[in-house]
Design an enzyme around this catalytic site. Sequence first.
Site, PDB file in Angstrom:
ATOM      1  CE  LYS A  46      -3.888   2.345   0.379  1.00 34.43           C
ATOM      2  NZ  LYS A  46      -3.661   3.578   1.083  1.00 34.43           N
ATOM      3  CD  GLU A  59      -3.486   7.939  -4.087  1.00 32.93           C
ATOM      4  OE1 GLU A  59      -3.445   8.777  -3.163  1.00 32.93           O
ATOM      5  OE2 GLU A  59      -4.068   6.846  -3.989  1.00 32.93           O
TER       6      GLU A  59
END
Length: 336
Positions: free
Chosen positions: A188, A195
């Site tokens: 993550k 991102e």
Amino acid sequence: MRIGMIGLGRMGANMARRLMRHGHAVVAYDQAAPAVEALGREGAEGAGSLADLVARLPAPRVAWLMVPAGVVDSTIAALAPLLAPGDVIVDGGNSHYVDDLRRAGALAARGLHHVDVGTSGGVRGLERGYCQMIGGEAAVVHRLEPIFEALAPPQDSAPATPGRAGKGGTAERGWLHCGPSGAGHFVKMVHNGIEYGLMAAYAEGLSILRHANLGRTPQAHDAETTPLREPSHYQYDLDVGEIAELWRRGSVVSSWLLDLTAGALLAQPDLAGFAGRVSDSGEGRWTIQAAVDEAVPAPVLTAALFQRFSSRGEADWADKLLSAMRAAFGGHQEKA
């Protein structure tokens, strides 16, 4: 299953709602009593304290934390003494994976299990589902599969990958046991670093398009301004909102992030409701630290992180010093 949800903010409350929609019983706790009461009106069983939450859960208990990374340790410190061997603490927030290793070891000494779940889906996850990147003991992860299945997006949320038929596995169902403790949050962490880069690429590219009419504006002609040599090359009044909408269809840069960008530009073409101060919650920094440790070049992700610092005024002092140096060696005065 019956699960305790601790932390009812933007993510935790909606995750509890999604679990209830899929038939799971949720015991909910948050330091803010109104948040507990609101979820209680929707079918959750509210708890007034961590001790109350634990008392309402059957053994072996599952307590899922959706709290800020900075308060995970204090929450676990208060929760762990209330639990019994075999119980599970799930950290679904954005903790640093290194902290997972420490916490898992400390909890194991008490006979407790720790599962780290990097959770992506944001405020839209209630309807779309949550992508889950999981670290922990295989047997414990297997026991929690019904929870992961309920939170995950439906399998048809993305088209099947050509050639994947018969491969099986849970990745195509929206969740994946990535490895032992810390693996979920490590994946993550890098997800969020990527991102940052994707967001910066869209923002910079659309900004170039927005300024494509520079040749129509009056040009300054002085020693402090680089001249625009060919104003005729920049005569386009482009509608960046419409271009974002166009790129959603058939373009190789289409994505859900672009969908959201097009929506934002439709709602506020001038983005007047935003100051441009972009926060970073840690994952981008940790990604770059891992890249350095691994000697993996990551110039795009690094630049995206540094741009976030700049957006918050962290470059102001350095910029002033640059201006002072120009004034000192060349007599250059700042333009108003």
